[in-house]
Scaffold this active site. Structure first.
Site, PDB file in Angstrom:
ATOM      1  N   GLU A 220      24.102  28.996 -29.730  1.00 52.09           N
ATOM      2  CA  GLU A 220      22.641  28.909 -29.816  1.00 52.09           C
ATOM      3  C   GLU A 220      22.225  29.245 -31.246  1.00 52.09           C
ATOM      4  O   GLU A 220      22.509  30.345 -31.743  1.00 52.09           O
ATOM      5  CB  GLU A 220      21.952  29.865 -28.834  1.00 52.09           C
ATOM      6  CG  GLU A 220      20.432  29.660 -28.861  1.00 52.09           C
ATOM      7  CD  GLU A 220      19.646  30.710 -28.083  1.00 52.09           C
ATOM      8  OE1 GLU A 220      20.231  31.707 -27.613  1.00 52.09           O
ATOM      9  OE2 GLU A 220      18.411  30.524 -27.969  1.00 52.09           O
TER      10      GLU A 220
ATOM     11  N   GLU B  41      21.465  34.141 -35.453  1.00 48.53           N
ATOM     12  CA  GLU B  41      20.089  34.417 -35.870  1.00 48.53           C
ATOM     13  C   GLU B  41      20.127  35.019 -37.266  1.00 48.53           C
ATOM     14  O   GLU B  41      20.973  35.854 -37.555  1.00 48.53           O
ATOM     15  CB  GLU B  41      19.449  35.401 -34.873  1.00 48.53           C
ATOM     16  CG  GLU B  41      18.100  35.943 -35.249  1.00 48.53           C
ATOM     17  CD  GLU B  41      17.028  34.867 -35.476  1.00 48.53           C
ATOM     18  OE1 GLU B  41      16.820  34.021 -34.602  1.00 48.53           O
ATOM     19  OE2 GLU B  41      16.428  34.881 -36.569  1.00 48.53           O
TER      20      GLU B  41
ATOM     21  N   ASN C 297      22.809  32.764 -41.657  1.00 46.83           N
ATOM     22  CA  ASN C 297      21.961  31.589 -41.853  1.00 46.83           C
ATOM     23  C   ASN C 297      22.735  30.352 -41.415  1.00 46.83           C
ATOM     24  O   ASN C 297      23.826  30.067 -41.944  1.00 46.83           O
ATOM     25  CB  ASN C 297      21.584  31.482 -43.339  1.00 46.83           C
ATOM     26  CG  ASN C 297      20.604  30.368 -43.589  1.00 46.83           C
ATOM     27  OD1 ASN C 297      20.486  29.421 -42.809  1.00 46.83           O
ATOM     28  ND2 ASN C 297      19.886  30.459 -44.691  1.00 46.83           N
TER      29      ASN C 297
ATOM     30  N   ASP D 160      11.823  26.762 -35.589  1.00 48.07           N
ATOM     31  CA  ASP D 160      10.622  26.787 -36.444  1.00 48.07           C
ATOM     32  C   ASP D 160      10.307  25.365 -36.907  1.00 48.07           C
ATOM     33  O   ASP D 160      11.200  24.663 -37.385  1.00 48.07           O
ATOM     34  CB  ASP D 160      10.876  27.678 -37.665  1.00 48.07           C
ATOM     35  CG  ASP D 160      11.110  29.131 -37.268  1.00 48.07           C
ATOM     36  OD1 ASP D 160      10.396  29.615 -36.375  1.00 48.07           O
ATOM     37  OD2 ASP D 160      12.018  29.765 -37.829  1.00 48.07           O
TER      38      ASP D 160
ATOM     39  N   ASP E 267       8.041  22.956 -28.012  1.00 53.81           N
ATOM     40  CA  ASP E 267       6.682  22.627 -27.556  1.00 53.81           C
ATOM     41  C   ASP E 267       5.964  21.820 -28.638  1.00 53.81           C
ATOM     42  O   ASP E 267       4.820  21.430 -28.456  1.00 53.81           O
ATOM     43  CB  ASP E 267       5.861  23.912 -27.337  1.00 53.81           C
ATOM     44  CG  ASP E 267       5.598  24.596 -28.665  1.00 53.81           C
ATOM     45  OD1 ASP E 267       6.579  24.789 -29.423  1.00 53.81           O
ATOM     46  OD2 ASP E 267       4.435  24.882 -28.977  1.00 53.81           O
TER      47      ASP E 267
ATOM     48  N   THR F  10      13.525  30.522 -22.609  1.00 55.45           N
ATOM     49  CA  THR F  10      13.642  31.424 -23.758  1.00 55.45           C
ATOM     50  C   THR F  10      12.370  32.276 -23.827  1.00 55.45           C
ATOM     51  O   THR F  10      11.388  32.013 -23.114  1.00 55.45           O
ATOM     52  CB  THR F  10      13.786  30.629 -25.079  1.00 55.45           C
ATOM     53  OG1 THR F  10      12.512  30.114 -25.448  1.00 55.45           O
ATOM     54  CG2 THR F  10      14.792  29.495 -24.951  1.00 55.45           C
ATOM     55  N   GLU F  11      12.356  33.253 -24.724  1.00 53.38           N
ATOM     56  CA  GLU F  11      11.151  34.092 -24.888  1.00 53.38           C
ATOM     57  C   GLU F  11       9.945  33.230 -25.290  1.00 53.38           C
ATOM     58  O   GLU F  11       8.868  33.343 -24.709  1.00 53.38           O
ATOM     59  CB  GLU F  11      11.393  35.184 -25.953  1.00 53.38           C
ATOM     60  CG  GLU F  11      12.198  36.376 -25.456  1.00 53.38           C
ATOM     61  CD  GLU F  11      13.689  36.266 -25.747  1.00 53.38           C
ATOM     62  OE1 GLU F  11      14.159  35.202 -26.205  1.00 53.38           O
ATOM     63  OE2 GLU F  11      14.409  37.266 -25.502  1.00 53.38           O
ATOM     64  N   TYR F  12      10.137  32.368 -26.293  1.00 54.11           N
ATOM     65  CA  TYR F  12       9.035  31.512 -26.737  1.00 54.11           C
ATOM     66  C   TYR F  12       8.605  30.556 -25.622  1.00 54.11           C
ATOM     67  O   TYR F  12       7.424  30.320 -25.411  1.00 54.11           O
ATOM     68  CB  TYR F  12       9.441  30.697 -27.982  1.00 54.11           C
ATOM     69  CG  TYR F  12       9.151  31.396 -29.276  1.00 54.11           C
ATOM     70  CD1 TYR F  12       9.861  32.543 -29.629  1.00 54.11           C
ATOM     71  CD2 TYR F  12       8.182  30.936 -30.154  1.00 54.11           C
ATOM     72  CE1 TYR F  12       9.613  33.197 -30.826  1.00 54.11           C
ATOM     73  CE2 TYR F  12       7.924  31.583 -31.347  1.00 54.11           C
ATOM     74  CZ  TYR F  12       8.641  32.712 -31.677  1.00 54.11           C
ATOM     75  OH  TYR F  12       8.384  33.366 -32.860  1.00 54.11           O
ATOM     76  N   GLU F  13       9.589  30.018 -24.947  1.00 53.95           N
ATOM     77  CA  GLU F  13       9.300  29.035 -23.900  1.00 53.95           C
ATOM     78  C   GLU F  13       8.428  29.637 -22.804  1.00 53.95           C
ATOM     79  O   GLU F  13       7.459  29.001 -22.352  1.00 53.95           O
ATOM     80  CB  GLU F  13      10.634  28.549 -23.309  1.00 53.95           C
ATOM     81  CG  GLU F  13      10.509  27.403 -22.330  1.00 53.95           C
ATOM     82  CD  GLU F  13      11.870  26.832 -21.964  1.00 53.95           C
ATOM     83  OE1 GLU F  13      12.907  27.433 -22.330  1.00 53.95           O
ATOM     84  OE2 GLU F  13      11.892  25.784 -21.316  1.00 53.95           O
TER      85      GLU F  13
HETATM   86  C1  SAM Z   1      10.459  30.213 -33.158  1.00 53.84           C
HETATM   87  S1  SAM Z   1      11.815  31.279 -33.034  1.00 53.84           S
HETATM   88  C2  SAM Z   1      12.515  30.880 -31.433  1.00 53.84           C
HETATM   89  C3  SAM Z   1      13.400  31.969 -30.919  1.00 53.84           C
HETATM   90  C4  SAM Z   1      14.130  31.639 -29.583  1.00 53.84           C
HETATM   91  N1  SAM Z   1      15.023  30.523 -29.732  1.00 53.84           N
HETATM   92  C5  SAM Z   1      13.158  31.364 -28.469  1.00 53.84           C
HETATM   93  O1  SAM Z   1      13.026  30.214 -28.067  1.00 53.84           O
HETATM   94  O2  SAM Z   1      12.526  32.315 -27.985  1.00 53.84           O
HETATM   95  C6  SAM Z   1      12.991  30.482 -34.119  1.00 53.84           C
HETATM   96  C7  SAM Z   1      14.108  31.421 -34.545  1.00 53.84           C
HETATM   97  O3  SAM Z   1      15.052  30.695 -35.328  1.00 53.84           O
HETATM   98  C8  SAM Z   1      15.492  31.533 -36.391  1.00 53.84           C
HETATM   99  N2  SAM Z   1      16.012  30.664 -37.458  1.00 53.84           N
HETATM  100  C9  SAM Z   1      15.321  29.705 -38.129  1.00 53.84           C
HETATM  101  N3  SAM Z   1      16.096  29.117 -39.052  1.00 53.84           N
HETATM  102  C10 SAM Z   1      17.319  29.730 -38.967  1.00 53.84           C
HETATM  103  C11 SAM Z   1      18.534  29.581 -39.683  1.00 53.84           C
HETATM  104  N4  SAM Z   1      18.657  28.699 -40.698  1.00 53.84           N
HETATM  105  N5  SAM Z   1      19.595  30.346 -39.339  1.00 53.84           N
HETATM  106  C12 SAM Z   1      19.467  31.255 -38.335  1.00 53.84           C
HETATM  107  N6  SAM Z   1      18.332  31.462 -37.627  1.00 53.84           N
HETATM  108  C13 SAM Z   1      17.271  30.705 -37.942  1.00 53.84           C
HETATM  109  C14 SAM Z   1      14.236  32.316 -36.775  1.00 53.84           C
HETATM  110  O4  SAM Z   1      14.535  33.499 -37.476  1.00 53.84           O
HETATM  111  C15 SAM Z   1      13.619  32.584 -35.410  1.00 53.84           C
HETATM  112  O5  SAM Z   1      14.084  33.794 -34.846  1.00 53.84           O
END
Ligand code: SAM
Length: 211
Positions: A42, A67, A94, A116, A152, A189-192
């Protein structure tokens, strides 16, 4: 989209037993390490709820949650450490360098959950479904492997459909309102959970590596 700093989580993260500190040493050996035939990754796991719930649902399968935000990763780390049964491991990295830690053909399923959207043109290359990421996913995915994406965000979804197609993936499934029907096989997921509570439709697509 910057997350508020969570001091305890940032301090907890390096002490976590779920955190894999040198993932490059496990490149090509993840299935052996996690004792599984099927490996999930993930990317952008946030606070880790999805991978934790998936590991509980599929105890025979291996889950790696990645993450880069230290606060989110720290919360995920604590969550994973507290699980008594089958649990994911965590990479605090990353995703731009994902081929440093996974070998060719190693991963069966990549999950992109509510990535994002990076709506501005100048930051589009940070989207987790932009071409430089998709090329890396193709390399680490097994021949029969797939990317499952949920969002979304209509613009990100439209962008991603074209990006996957341009990168040579084959569409296996697409739905514009995934949560209209129950999907016990796929936890929210949390966001979902927040978006569903607000009445937003959830877009989902599954792309196969085209080999
Ligand atoms: C909008 S949040 C969604 C979190 C989770 N997947 C959820 O649905 O609840 C997007 C997550 O992706 C992480 N993220 C974005 N680009 C990333 C990257 N290049 N490498 C690792 N994590 C990344 C962000 O830090 C953030 O925690």
């Amino acid at each position: 989209m910057r997350m508020r700093r969570i001091k305890w989580a940032v301090e907890y993260l390096p002490t976590s037993s779920s955190l894999i500190k040198e993932p490059e040493q496990l490149k090509g050996k993840w299935k052996e390490f996690l004792q599984t035939d099927r490996l999930h990754l993930e990317i952008g796991c946030g606070k880790g709820g999805y991978s934790a719930a998936m590991a509980s649902l599929y105890p025979e399968e291996g889950f790696i949650a990645l993450e880069y935000n230290d606060s989110a990763a720290g919360v995920a780390a604590k969550k994973f450490d507290e699980i008594k049964g089958h649990k994911p491991v965590l990479l605090w990295k990353n995703a731009a360098y994902v081929t440093d830690w996974f070998g060719e053909n190693e991963v069966d399923v990549i999950h992109l959950n509510f990535s994002d959207p990076w709506p501005k043109h100048r930051t589009a290359k940070r989207r987790l479904s932009s071409p430089r990421f998709l090329e890396q996913y193709k390399s680490i995915l097994a021949p029969n492997g797939e990317v499952q994406m949920k969002t979304d965000n209509e613009d990100l979804f439209a962008y991603s459909l074209l990006a996957f197609q341009d990168a040579g993936f084959r569409m296996d499934d697409v739905t514009l309102n995934f949560r209209k029907e129950p999907h016990d096989e796929d936890p929210m997921t949390e966001y979902e959970a927040k978006f569903v509570a607000q009445g937003h439709p959830i877009y989902r697509c599954v792309w196969k590596r085209n080999k």
